[in-house]
Every structure is written in structure tokens, then in C-alpha cells.
Motif scaffolding. Structure first.
Motif, PDB file in Angstrom:
ATOM      1  N   ALA A   1       0.821  -1.217   0.000  1.00 15.92           N
ATOM      2  CA  ALA A   1       0.000   0.000   0.000  1.00 15.92           C
ATOM      3  C   ALA A   1       0.851   1.263   0.000  1.00 15.92           C
ATOM      4  CB  ALA A   1      -0.923  -0.004   1.221  1.00 15.92           C
ATOM      5  N   LEU A   2       2.061   1.218   0.573  1.00 16.21           N
ATOM      6  CA  LEU A   2       2.908   2.404   0.640  1.00 16.21           C
ATOM      7  C   LEU A   2       3.553   2.741  -0.705  1.00 16.21           C
ATOM      8  CD1 LEU A   2       4.784   2.221   4.068  1.00 16.21           C
ATOM      9  CD2 LEU A   2       3.183   3.972   3.295  1.00 16.21           C
ATOM     10  N   ILE A   3       3.802   1.703  -1.523  1.00 17.87           N
ATOM     11  CA  ILE A   3       4.491   1.926  -2.780  1.00 17.87           C
ATOM     12  C   ILE A   3       3.626   2.794  -3.696  1.00 17.87           C
ATOM     13  CG2 ILE A   3       5.445   0.805  -4.823  1.00 17.87           C
ATOM     14  CD1 ILE A   3       6.099  -1.595  -3.028  1.00 17.87           C
ATOM     15  N   GLY A   4       4.232   3.869  -4.181  1.00 18.65           N
ATOM     16  CA  GLY A   4       3.524   4.828  -5.025  1.00 18.65           C
ATOM     17  C   GLY A   4       2.897   5.952  -4.234  1.00 18.65           C
ATOM     18  N   GLN A   5       2.848   5.830  -2.908  1.00 12.22           N
ATOM     19  CA  GLN A   5       2.243   6.860  -2.076  1.00 12.22           C
ATOM     20  C   GLN A   5       3.273   7.926  -1.707  1.00 12.22           C
ATOM     21  OE1 GLN A   5      -1.112   6.756  -1.479  1.00 12.22           O
ATOM     22  NE2 GLN A   5      -0.922   5.021  -2.915  1.00 12.22           N
ATOM     23  N   ARG A   6       2.773   9.041  -1.156  1.00 10.42           N
ATOM     24  CA  ARG A   6       3.642  10.117  -0.700  1.00 10.42           C
ATOM     25  C   ARG A   6       3.607  10.199   0.822  1.00 10.42           C
ATOM     26  NH1 ARG A   6       2.942  15.638  -4.052  1.00 10.42           N
ATOM     27  NH2 ARG A   6       4.221  16.290  -2.281  1.00 10.42           N
ATOM     28  N   LEU A   7       4.778  10.371   1.396  1.00 10.02           N
ATOM     29  CA  LEU A   7       4.914  10.672   2.815  1.00 10.02           C
ATOM     30  C   LEU A   7       5.589  12.028   2.890  1.00 10.02           C
ATOM     31  CD1 LEU A   7       6.137   7.287   4.349  1.00 10.02           C
ATOM     32  CD2 LEU A   7       3.845   8.271   4.432  1.00 10.02           C
ATOM     33  N   GLY A   8       4.839  13.060   3.225  1.00 11.73           N
ATOM     34  CA  GLY A   8       5.402  14.400   3.160  1.00 11.73           C
ATOM     35  C   GLY A   8       5.755  14.718   1.724  1.00 11.73           C
ATOM     36  N   HIS A   9       7.020  15.167   1.518  1.00 10.15           N
ATOM     37  CA  HIS A   9       7.435  15.457   0.135  1.00 10.15           C
ATOM     38  C   HIS A   9       8.283  14.319  -0.444  1.00 10.15           C
ATOM     39  CE1 HIS A   9      11.491  16.631   1.590  1.00 10.15           C
ATOM     40  NE2 HIS A   9      10.839  17.196   2.597  1.00 10.15           N
ATOM     41  N   TYR A  10       8.030  13.092   0.043  1.00 15.26           N
ATOM     42  CA  TYR A  10       8.734  11.921  -0.473  1.00 15.26           C
ATOM     43  C   TYR A  10       7.729  10.977  -1.131  1.00 15.26           C
ATOM     44  CZ  TYR A  10      12.301  13.674   2.681  1.00 15.26           C
ATOM     45  OH  TYR A  10      13.205  14.470   3.319  1.00 15.26           O
ATOM     46  N   GLN A  11       8.069  10.526  -2.325  1.00 19.82           N
ATOM     47  CA  GLN A  11       7.232   9.544  -3.009  1.00 19.82           C
ATOM     48  C   GLN A  11       7.912   8.189  -2.896  1.00 19.82           C
ATOM     49  OE1 GLN A  11       6.207  10.402  -7.038  1.00 19.82           O
ATOM     50  NE2 GLN A  11       4.629   8.819  -7.097  1.00 19.82           N
ATOM     51  N   VAL A  12       7.187   7.197  -2.343  1.00 23.53           N
ATOM     52  CA  VAL A  12       7.736   5.859  -2.148  1.00 23.53           C
ATOM     53  C   VAL A  12       7.739   5.131  -3.492  1.00 23.53           C
ATOM     54  CG1 VAL A  12       7.504   3.683  -0.914  1.00 23.53           C
ATOM     55  CG2 VAL A  12       6.897   5.842   0.227  1.00 23.53           C
ATOM     56  N   LEU A  13       8.917   4.621  -3.881  1.00 20.25           N
ATOM     57  CA  LEU A  13       9.051   3.978  -5.192  1.00 20.25           C
ATOM     58  C   LEU A  13       9.001   2.458  -5.109  1.00 20.25           C
ATOM     59  CD1 LEU A  13      11.907   6.203  -6.681  1.00 20.25           C
ATOM     60  CD2 LEU A  13       9.420   6.470  -6.943  1.00 20.25           C
ATOM     61  N   SER A  14       9.732   1.868  -4.147  1.00 18.92           N
ATOM     62  CA  SER A  14       9.768   0.404  -4.053  1.00 18.92           C
ATOM     63  C   SER A  14      10.327   0.000  -2.700  1.00 18.92           C
ATOM     64  CB  SER A  14      10.641  -0.194  -5.169  1.00 18.92           C
ATOM     65  OG  SER A  14      11.980   0.243  -5.037  1.00 18.92           O
ATOM     66  N   ALA A  15      10.036  -1.249  -2.302  1.00 19.26           N
ATOM     67  CA  ALA A  15      10.621  -1.796  -1.069  1.00 19.26           C
ATOM     68  C   ALA A  15      12.019  -2.313  -1.391  1.00 19.26           C
ATOM     69  CB  ALA A  15       9.749  -2.920  -0.524  1.00 19.26           C
ATOM     70  N   ILE A  16      12.980  -1.976  -0.544  1.00 20.45           N
ATOM     71  CA  ILE A  16      14.369  -2.411  -0.827  1.00 20.45           C
ATOM     72  C   ILE A  16      14.989  -3.211   0.306  1.00 20.45           C
ATOM     73  CG2 ILE A  16      14.887  -0.573  -2.469  1.00 20.45           C
ATOM     74  CD1 ILE A  16      16.233   0.973  -0.249  1.00 20.45           C
ATOM     75  N   GLY A  17      14.290  -3.384   1.424  1.00 14.44           N
ATOM     76  CA  GLY A  17      14.878  -4.192   2.479  1.00 14.44           C
ATOM     77  C   GLY A  17      14.274  -3.897   3.826  1.00 14.44           C
ATOM     78  N   ALA A  18      14.951  -4.406   4.856  1.00 11.29           N
ATOM     79  CA  ALA A  18      14.478  -4.211   6.223  1.00 11.29           C
ATOM     80  C   ALA A  18      15.667  -4.029   7.133  1.00 11.29           C
ATOM     81  CB  ALA A  18      13.645  -5.407   6.674  1.00 11.29           C
ATOM     82  N   GLY A  19      15.515  -3.143   8.109  1.00 13.06           N
ATOM     83  CA  GLY A  19      16.558  -2.938   9.102  1.00 13.06           C
ATOM     84  C   GLY A  19      16.119  -3.456  10.442  1.00 13.06           C
ATOM     85  N   GLY A  20      16.917  -3.231  11.468  1.00 14.49           N
ATOM     86  CA  GLY A  20      16.612  -3.760  12.780  1.00 14.49           C
ATOM     87  C   GLY A  20      15.329  -3.204  13.364  1.00 14.49           C
ATOM     88  N   MET A  21      14.883  -2.029  12.882  1.00 11.95           N
ATOM     89  CA  MET A  21      13.716  -1.399  13.492  1.00 11.95           C
ATOM     90  C   MET A  21      12.627  -1.032  12.498  1.00 11.95           C
ATOM     91  SD  MET A  21      13.813  -1.173  16.745  1.00 11.95           S
ATOM     92  CE  MET A  21      12.583   0.093  16.941  1.00 11.95           C
ATOM     93  N   GLY A  22      12.759  -1.363  11.226  1.00 17.13           N
ATOM     94  CA  GLY A  22      11.691  -0.974  10.321  1.00 17.13           C
ATOM     95  C   GLY A  22      11.924  -1.390   8.889  1.00 17.13           C
ATOM     96  N   GLU A  23      10.886  -1.134   8.057  1.00 16.04           N
ATOM     97  CA  GLU A  23      10.960  -1.415   6.633  1.00 16.04           C
ATOM     98  C   GLU A  23      11.695  -0.292   5.913  1.00 16.04           C
ATOM     99  OE1 GLU A  23       9.872  -4.249   5.419  1.00 16.04           O
ATOM    100  OE2 GLU A  23       9.322  -4.797   7.466  1.00 16.04           O
ATOM    101  N   ILE A  24      12.404  -0.632   4.846  1.00 14.79           N
ATOM    102  CA  ILE A  24      13.176   0.353   4.107  1.00 14.79           C
ATOM    103  C   ILE A  24      12.683   0.392   2.668  1.00 14.79           C
ATOM    104  CG2 ILE A  24      15.492   1.112   3.443  1.00 14.79           C
ATOM    105  CD1 ILE A  24      16.558  -0.615   5.733  1.00 14.79           C
ATOM    106  N   TYR A  25      12.452   1.627   2.178  1.00 13.25           N
ATOM    107  CA  TYR A  25      11.939   1.830   0.827  1.00 13.25           C
ATOM    108  C   TYR A  25      12.854   2.783   0.073  1.00 13.25           C
ATOM    109  CZ  TYR A  25       7.648  -0.061   2.841  1.00 13.25           C
ATOM    110  OH  TYR A  25       6.712  -0.860   3.475  1.00 13.25           O
ATOM    111  N   LEU A  26      12.871   2.611  -1.245  1.00 15.15           N
ATOM    112  CA  LEU A  26      13.476   3.606  -2.117  1.00 15.15           C
ATOM    113  C   LEU A  26      12.418   4.669  -2.380  1.00 15.15           C
ATOM    114  CD1 LEU A  26      15.738   4.648  -3.988  1.00 15.15           C
ATOM    115  CD2 LEU A  26      14.756   3.196  -5.792  1.00 15.15           C
TER     116      LEU A  26
END
Length: 996
Positions: A74-99
Motif C-alpha cells: 500500500a505504501l508503494i507509489g504513495q507520498r509521505l510528506g514530500h517523499y514519493q515511495v518507489l519500491s521496497a528495498i529491504g528491512a533494518g533492525g527497526m523498520g521497513e526500508i523503501y526507495l
């Protein structure tokens, strides 16, 4: 399935999930070799696309998995503030990471989002925010850059730079057998350590250093990621207090990855920066070995291994890995924090130094030196320098004479300066070897000339004729308007015919050194060195010495005084050089050498450190010398000093300095035969260099080869090397051989000299060795007072603390304690601190000893002799004073490899401990060691007392004949001892029963 097994599977899944398809395939093959069942479990999770970070039970409802997948999409293609989520690229110790795309600045960024179900957890949100604030405070090229932290509709996120590359885990999986070369691993480790230095200086501990948290960009730059587990180290920061390994009682979340945890993390203790050092040590081990140092089938077993086991030797996996690399990793992986590197900066320094050594070795292997054809006097270089063909006149075994420069400018600043500059430039070459200046001066004497005579081209050719040398170099500097013209000419040694001329122009006085460097580089090609070698081993004088001509002039004049034996004058000139340019590394190094000669180890160490901190400003040749002196004089780490000297000799095999450096290191480590071999080589390379004779002779003395030592010292005296140290050594030999006339001869030499006080110390030692306590105290007092008046406080302190140890042996405890404290008042250094501490321990002053032990440990944490000899011996003495002989023996275990530097104290205390335990055979063996090694300390009272110890050991074993013989030998050595000495009276009473 046990909870531990499940946690282990989850951790493996997390590793696999971040790998590319190809890397994951290789990873799974390796996992199957270790545990086929584990592979099946992990593959099942991968196939179901389960996220093990959020699993609390082995089974997760399909609806929850689907919801999570839907939430990500659901996040892919959406905007968070002035950031547009392009794709999921991985996961870190505390959260999901997107390009994502920064729509304001038109750039790609990485966007980490805290999972929705955690936003109701205040602690998780707080820790998520803390990650951003902690990392944003850092500004370092090896730490991920934080751009922004924000929240939109209860979605919390961090925006960071987007790193194009791969994680270190992916790099390891792609490497053959998961191993990197030592050089490649060091390159990465240096950058990670640099990141930790910056973080720790800002009060931040990462606490989760592992391959998944290290990104390697395509250009090789490392970025340390995910400070999600970072913890500010101020007292108010959150502390984990749970007894469960690695858990926070507030969050219940695993604080760290099990296989990379430190022991204190595994125990649930408070962590500090040394936790990251442990984790980096494990990571470096894995890079080279191909597997983590601690890994088992379950999390519990892994943690148990971290707490209990030692990793297998690195060489078992990587046979060609350097021994120094294994030492570094071993120190980083010590179980106790106090035994590890105490700072990331200290670890970084060792990593950089090893990296530099490996690079030098590589460069040496790449330098293409052309071997001359047999029978030919000349050849062509393998690569032609600009300017056309030149005749090559030398091989790497030939020596070249430097004539003095002809100064046609009338400016005194160039007198001697340019010759010394040219020498330093040519010395960089592993191919060329200069005829030592000491040999030039010796030859001048043979020619009935003053050793300070100007070496003209004519004289230089005559030196070549006398020594059958192939070439010499003459130089000149002349004015040309406001410019200067520098000319270098290579000439045949036997005929004086010119071979090649190089001429350069300097537009100003300040550019003369740079112009000289350029001419020297061209001349190196003329003399037969390949261009590849010149390019690798060529730094300009301004880079390696000083940009200030006046400072270099002071250095050159100081070196002239050094050659003339006027060392105090030389010190003043070197001081002038560093006053004019505080960044003049090699001038600091020369100050270190000279103060060491004058018995000022504190100043020698201080100046060695200054030189080392500036070592990037010297050539490779000088850098290796500076490194040796730093470890020999400042850190005291003899193994690192030995490594530097070994590399120095390997790269520059024709210099006499390298074998002397090796000699002094071998000597202190007790490797006397190797020391002697290096000393003989040094003399062969430069038979007119005084220190080679002294150090070789001293090694022969320590090897009990007194006759050979005397011969070496006599050779030195025949060459007018009238050094105090040589006469001191001759006095020691005469004393050991009972040669009263020989002892008096050296005392006569010393009488009336400015440093006559050293002869008082000789006599104090000889008197104590003979049991003459009152005479020893009298001579010691004269030595201490005279040395203190002569502004040699460190030497006076050593005299006082050595006398304190003599007083202990002669059982004058009150005076011994007073001498120890007086020595500490005069100076607290490498010589006085351990001797004072040992004397006070033997006097029973335990309360005064503890602070001295702490001071020694803190001031000299890397010192080989302090850590492996003095500190164990002092602690053993305290144990003996408390009647705990078994503890004393345990404390003395580290000393066995280095007892050559210990003046018989470990052997003596070990022997006394065995006597207390009634183990006569073992005690006798210790006292026999002393009797077989008198050369280690010829004036030590412990030598005659070893006979007494042997007699007492024989009493325990019932060896009557040996007992009688040992007592009689002791009485012979103490036949002129003070008759009222309690120790002598006790020995006489013990001996009486054997008379019947």
C-alpha cells in the motif's frame, strides 16, 4: 521446536532475506552442509515470504501475513510528506526500508518506516526517534547520512542517503568460500573502525555491528547503517537490566544479533564502546575466515560459545593471513573488556599500521628491478626515462658515494643542506644504496684528512678507488638572477668520467628543495632503477621533511654534529629545526634517538610519539624507522617494533640501520643468537658505525659470550668509538670474570668525565654483588646526587630504584623503601616505576604498591616488558609477602618467554615460591637458570644469591654434596661481604650442620 531453535531460524531467515538470488543460493548450500534441517526450515519461510522479525510463535496466521504484505504494498507509489515511495528495498533492525524520491531536492533517498503495529508502542517509537537523532549528530564519510525524521498520519519515518551498492553480507556471500583477502578485509575494517571512532567520540555505541549493517558502495566506500540499537552512553540513557542475554526489560526486544554479541551483551550487562570493538573483531574474523568466530545450532549455544569458548586460530581457515592480523582480532575478541582495545581509535591505529605494511610489501613486490647481465658493466633500464637513453652503472648491491655540494651562491643556508637533502631523496629507493657517511669520514682519516673535510668530486673519486665503488654523485647550486640552478652529475668511480647530468631550475629559494627532489628522481633512473620503482618510492623533500629551508638547514647541521659525535650540540640543532617547523617528523625522531642515548627514556618516548603522529610526512624509508622507534620507545610493544624492523630490512636490505633495529628488539625478547647475527650483518654493511659495535657486544654479553664481546668492544675502541656504554660493558665483563685490574681500567677512563656519575653506579652494583651493603649505598648516593645535578633526573631515578632493590636483597628494608620513594620523587617513568613498585612490594608496603601497579598499567598499556615481566613479578612479590606461594607462581606464568629483560627477578621469586612449597627440585631449576645466564645482569646481587637458593633447594631434596658445594660457592662470592649482614649470618648458621 524449542524457543532457542526458533530464534536461531528467525535470525538465519533475516540474513537470507537480504541476499540476492545468486548469493542466497550459495548461502543455502553452505547452510545445508552445516545443518540440512535448518536449510529446510529457512527455505520454507522464504517460500512463504514470512517476516521472522515479527513472529512471536512458530506459526503465524495466514491472515496476519496477508495483512502485512498488503500494508507494504500500500505504501508503494504513495507520498509521505514530500517523499514519493518507489519500491521496497529491504528491512533494518527497526523498520521497513523503501526507495523514495525527494520531490523537493529531486534526488533518490532511502526511507525507513516504523511498522504500523509498533506505533502504539511508545518505547519503540522513542527508540526509533533516538536512532535518527543519534546518527544525525554524526558527520562522517563512513556513517549513513540522515536527512530528515518525520511522521505523517501515525507513520513514523527516517530519511537517509540512498547508498548504491551491497551489504557486507552480500559481499561475503559473493566472495569465493565467503573469504576476503587480508588486504581487502583490512580496507573495509579500517573504514568501519573510523565510523566507530566518530560515533564513540559523540557518545554513541552502535551495539549491533554485523555484515547486514555495513553497506559497501560501488566505489569501495563503506557506510555503517542502522543505529536503531544505538544507545547514548550518558548515565541518563536507557540501560538494559534484564538477566536475559541481550534483552531490554523495558522493550523485551533482542538488543543485538546473537553471533556478533559481546560477552557483556550476552550477560545482559551495561554495555559501552568496547562492545562495538568486540563485534568488529568478530566481523573482521568472519571476513577473513569465511565463518563467524562464535556460531552454533541455537541462539543459546551461540551465546554460550561467546561466553566460554575461544575462536579457532585464524590461520586454520586462512593460512596466508598475517600473524599481526590474528593478534589484532584476538585482542578485539577478549572476553574481558579491560583486556580488549580500550578505544576504537587504538584499534583503528593498529589496523591502519598493518594495512600500510601490507601495502608496502605489495609495492615492493611490484617494483621491477632489472638484474644486470653477468659480466657487463652497464645495461639499459627496463623503462626509459624522459630525455632518452642513459647508461646504467649500478646494481642494487653497489654503493654510491655522495660528494658535498659546491655552493656557488654564497648563501650559507645551502651549506650541507643540499647534500643531506639529496641523501634523503636517494635513500627512499630500495634499489640504490649510499656509501655510509661514517665510512666516508673513516676513509678521510686514512687519507690523512680531517673527517670534516669537504668531499669534493676529486676526493669522492679517490674514495671510490679505495673501496672499488662504481659511481659517485657530485652536485652544485648556482645563482641565475633571482633563480637558482641545481646540477647533479653521476660519474664513474674508477675513471671520473661523466655518465649523466641532470639540471633543474628553482624560481626562488623556497623552491630549491622541490627542484632537488625532481633532479634526484631523474638521476635514480640514470643509476639503473626502473620507473615503476621510482614512481612507487618517491616523495618530494617538502612532503617528507619540511617546507621551511631554515628548518631543514638546522636538521642538516644537527646531523653533521651527530656524525662528529657531538650529540648535545646535535640535540640543540634538532630542537631548532622543530621550533621552526613543529611538523618536521624526522627531526623529532632524531631527538628521540639522542635522548634515548643519554638515558632519558621519558623524553625519548615523547619525541618518538610526536614523530609517529606526523609519520605521513616522511618517506617510506624514514616511516619504517619512525614506526620502530615509536613502538620501541613509546608504546613499548616489542612485537610491533620487531614487525617494523623486519619490514624495513625486507624493503631496504642494504641499510645497516635495519639490522640494528632488529638486534635491539631481539635482544630484549631474549633471542640473543638472532640478535648477534643481525649485529654482525650491521657491522659488515657499515664497519664504521659505532652503535653497531655496542649493541652487538651487549648481545654477546647477554649470551654469556664474554670473550667475543670483549673483542667487539676492543674493535670499537680501536676505531676511536670511545662511548661510555662500551666502557660500562667492559666493566661488567671484568666484574663477572673477577678481573679487578680490568674493572679499575674502566674506572680510570671515567674519572673526571662529565658523566663520571655512571661509574659510581657501576661500583654500587659491584659492591652489592659482593655483599658490601654500606659501600654500595655510598656509591649509589654519589651516583644519584651527581645525576640529579646534571639534569638527568630519569637516570638518577633509575639509580635510586635499582639501589632500592639492592637494599631489599641485603635486607636493609627501611633504606630500600626510602630509596624507592626518593626515586619516584626524582622521576616516574618506565625505569623507575616498576623497580620502585617491586622494591616496595618486597618491603611489605602493599598499600603503596597498588597505585603504582595502576599507574604502570595506565601509562604503558602496550609495553611488552611491563606487562609480561614487571607487573606479573610485582604481583608475585605481593603474593609471597602474604605467604601465598601458589598464587605467586600463577602470577609469574607470563614471564617465562621474556626473562632476559628481567634482571633475574622472575626466576628468583619463582625459586623462592617453590622453596616455600617444599618443592626443592623445581626451586633448584630456577636458581640454575640464573647461574647459567649471568650475562643477563652481571652486576646483580641475585647471581650470588642464586647459589644460596640452590643450597636451600638441595637441603629440601637431600642432595648433600650439591648443598655443600652451593653454600661454598656463595661464601666465595661473599668473602668480602659486610660481616654483620643478616643474610650472611643466616647462611653461615644453615651451613654449620653440613660441616659435621
Amino acid at each position: 521446536m524449542t524457543p532457542e531453535r526458533w530464534q536461531h531460524i528467525k535470525a538465519l531467515y533475516e540474513e537470507a532475506a537480504e541476499l540476492s538470488a545468486a548469493a542466497r543460493s550459495a548461502w543455502l548450500v553452505r547452510l545445508e552442509a552445516e545443518d540440512a534441517a535448518l536449510r529446510r526450515e529457512v527455505e520454507a519461510m522464504l517460500a512463504a515470504d514470512q517476516d521472522s522479525r515479527f513472529l512471536d510463535e512458530p506459526a503465524l496466521a495466514q491472515t496476519e501475513r496477508a495483512a502485512e504484505t498488503e500494508r507494504r504494498a500500500a505504501l508503494i507509489g504513495q507520498r509521505l510528506g514530500h517523499y514519493q515511495v518507489l519500491s521496497a528495498i529491504g528491512a533494518g533492525g527497526m523498520g521497513e526500508i523503501y526507495l523514495a524520491r525527494d520531490l523537493q531536492l529531486e534526488r533518490e533517498v532511502a526511507l525507513k518506516v516504523l511498522p504500523a503495529e509498533f506505533t502504539t508502542d511508545a518505547e519503540r517509537v522513542r527508540r526509533f526517534a533516538r536512532e535518527a537523532h543519534a546518527v544525525s549528530a554524526l558527520n562522517h564519510p563512513n556513517i549513513i547520512t540522515i536527512h530528515e525524521i518525520g511522521a505523517v498520519e501515525n507513520i513514523h519515518y527516517i530519511v537517509t542517503e540512498y547508498v548504491v551498492g551491497e551489504t557486507l553480507r552480500q559481499r561475503l556471500m559473493a566472495a569465493p568460500q565467503q573469504r576476503l583477502t587480508a588486504a581487502a578485509a583490512l580496507e573495509l575494517a579500517v573504514q568501519i573502525a573510523a565510523a566507530l571512532v566518530a560515533a564513540h567520540e559523540a557518545g554513541i555505541t552502535h551495539r549491533d555491528i554485523k555484515p547486514e549493517n555495513v553497506m559497501v558502495r560501488r566505489d569501495g566506500i563503506v557506510k555503517v547503517l542502522d543505529f536503531g540499537l544505538a544507545k547514548l552512553t550518558e548515565p541518563q540513557a536507557l540501560e538494559a537490566t534484564s538477566n536475559v542475554a541481550g534483552l531490554s526489560t523495558e522493550s523485551g526486544i533482542v538488543m543485538g544479533t546473537p553471533r556478533y554479541m559481546s560477552p557483556e551483551q550476552a550477560r545482559g550487562e551495561r554495555v559501552d564502546a568496547r562492545t562495538d570493538i568486540f563485534s568488529l573483531g568478530g566481523l573482521l574474523y568472519e571476513m577473513v575466515a569465511g565463518c563467524a568466530p562464535f556460531v552454533s545450532a541455537t541462539t543459546g549455544e551461540t551465546i554460550a560459545a561467546i561466553l566460554r569458548d575461544e575462536p579457532l586460530p585464524l590461520a586454520q581457515y586462512a593460512t596466508n593471513s598475517p600473524g599481526e592480523l590474528e593478534r589484532i582480532i584476538s585482542q578485539a575478541l577478549r572476553k574481558e573488556r579491560a583486556d580488549r582495545y580500550q578505544t576504537a581509535a587504538a584499534l583503528l591505529a593498529d589496523l591502519k599500521e598493518l594495512k600500510q605494511q601490507l601495502e608496502l610489501q605489495t609495492r615492493l613486490g611490484e617494483a621491477a628491478f632489472v638484474v644486470p647481465p653477468s659480466g657487463g658493466a652497464s645495461r639499459q633500464p627496463s623503462l626509459q626515462p624522459q630525455g632518452g637513453t642513459t647508461n646504467v652503472v649500478t646494481t642494487n648491491k653497489d654503493l654510491i658515494v655522495l660528494a658535498d655540494f659546491e655552493n656557488k651562491t654564497g648563501e650559507a643556508v645551502f651549506d650541507g643542506t643540499l647534500k643531506q637533502g639529496l641523501a634523503m631523496q636517494l635513500r627512499q629507493s630500495p634499489f640504490l644504496s649510499l656509501f655510509p657517511e661514517e665510512r666516508v669520514r673513516h676513509t678521510l682519516r686514512l687519507m690523512k684528512l680531517s673527517p670534516e673535510e669537504c668531499v669534493t668530486a676529486k676526493i669522492a673519486q679517490e674514495i671510490c678507488l679505495r673501496h672499488n665503488l662504481k659511481a659517485f654523485i657530485a652536485g652544485s647550486i648556482a645563482p641565475m638572477g633571482s633563480h637558482y640552478v641545481i646540477t647533479l652529475e653521476a660519474l664513474q668511480g674508477q675513471t671520473g668520467w661523466p655518465l649523466e647530468t641532470e639540471q633543474v631550475e628553482a624560481k626562488s629559494k623556497e623552491q630549491v628543495l622541490r627542484a632537488l627532489s625532481q633532479a634526484a628522481a631523474r638521476l635514480r633512473a640514470t643509476l639503473g632503477e626502473s620507473l615503476s620503482s621510482i614512481q612507487q618510492f618517491d616523495k618530494e623533500l617538502e612532503e617528507t621533511t619540511t617546507e621551511k629551508l631554515e628548518a631543514f638547514q638546522a636538521y642538516a647541521l644537527g646531523y653533521e654534529q651527530t656524525l662528529n659525535g657531538r650529540l648535545m650540540d646535535a640535540i640543540q640543532l634538532y630542537r631548532r629545526a622543530v621550533e621552526l617547523d613543529p611538523d618536521f617528523s624526522y627531526a623529532w625522531s632524531m631527538l628521540s634517538i639522542h635522548h634515548s642515548v643519554f638515558g632519558r627514556p621519558g623524553l625519548a618516548a615523547e619525541y618518538a610519539e610526536k614523530a609517529y603522529l606526523l609519520k605521513e610526512r616522511v618517506s617510506d624509508y624514514e616511516q619504517l624507522q619512525v614506526t620502530f622507534r615509536y613502538h620501541y620507545n613509546f608504546t613499548g610493544d616489542l612485537h610491533k617494533a620487531l614487525d617494523a624492523a623486519t619490514l624495513f630490512k625486507r624493503i631496504y636490505p642494504r641499510t645497516s640501520t635495519a639490522p640494528i633495529d632488529l638486534l635491539v628488539a631481539y635482544d630484549l625478547l631474549g633471542r640473543h643468537e638472532q640478535a648477534v647475527a643481525e649485529g654482525r650483518e650491521a657491522i659488515q654493511l657499515n664497519p664504521n658505525f659505532a652503535p653497531a659495535y655496542f649493541y652487538l657486544g651487549r648481545s654477546l654479553v647477554r649470551a654469556n659470550r664474554f670473550a667475543e664481546a670483549k673483542d667487539i668492544f676492543q674493535q670499537a675502541l680501536a676505531q676511536k668509538f670511545d662511548l661510555t656504554n662500551i666502557h660500562a660493558a667492559l666493566y661488567l665483563i671484568a666484574c663477572a670474570e673477577g678481573d679487578a685490574a680490568g674493572m679499575q681500567q674502566q674506572l680510570d677512563w671515567a674519572q673526571g668525565r662529565p658523566d663520571e656519575f655512571v661509574a659510581f653506579d657501576w661500583q654500587a652494583g659491584a659492591a652489592a654483588c659482593a655483599g658490601q651493603g654500606r659501600k654500595a649505598q655510598e656509591f649509589a648516593r654519589r651516583a644519584i646526587d651527581a645525576a640529579a645535578r646534571g639534569n638527568t633526573q630519569e637516570l638518577a631515578a633509575r639509580f635510586a630504584t635499582e639501589q632500592a632493590l639492592r637494599g631489599v636483597l641485603l635486607e636493609d628494608y627501611a633504606q630500600a623503601e626510602a630509596d624507592a620513594l626518593h626515586g619516584l620523587q626524582l622521576a616516574r617513568g618506565r625505569a623507575s616505576l616498576p623497580r620502585a613498585a617491586l622494591a616496595l612490594a618486597l618491603c611489605g608496603a602493599a598499600q603503596q604498591v597498588k597505585p603504582l601497579i595502576d599507574e604502570l598499567s595506565q601509562r604503558y598499556p602496550e609495553d611488552t616488558v611491563s606487562n609480561t615481566i614487571w607487573l606479573p613479578t610485582i604481583r608475585a612479590a605481593l603474593a609471597l609477602q602474604h605467604g601465598d606461594a601458589a598464587q605467586a607462581l600463577e602470577q609469574l606464568q607470563p614471564t617465562s618467554s621474556y626473562e632476559a629483560a628481567a634482571e633475574f627477578w622472575p626466576q628468583t621469586l619463582r625459586g623462592q615460591a617453590y622453596l616455600q612449597l617444599g618443592r626443592g627440585t623445581e626451586a633448584a631449576a630456577e636458581f640454575q637458570k640464573i647461574l647459567a645466564q649471568r650475562g643477563h645482569a652481571p652486576l646483580s646481587p641475585l647471581y650470588p644469591l642464586a647459589h644460596l637458593g640452590l643450597a636451600r633447594a638441595a637441603t629440601l631434596t637431600g642432595a648433600t654434596a650439591q648443598r655443600r658445594q652451593a653454600y661454598e660457592a656463595f661464601f666465595v662470592l661473599w668473602q668480602e661481604a659486610d660481616a654483620d649482614l643478616p643474610l650472611l649470618l643466616a647462611a653461615q648458621r644453615e651451613f654449620q650442620p653440613s660441616l659435621g
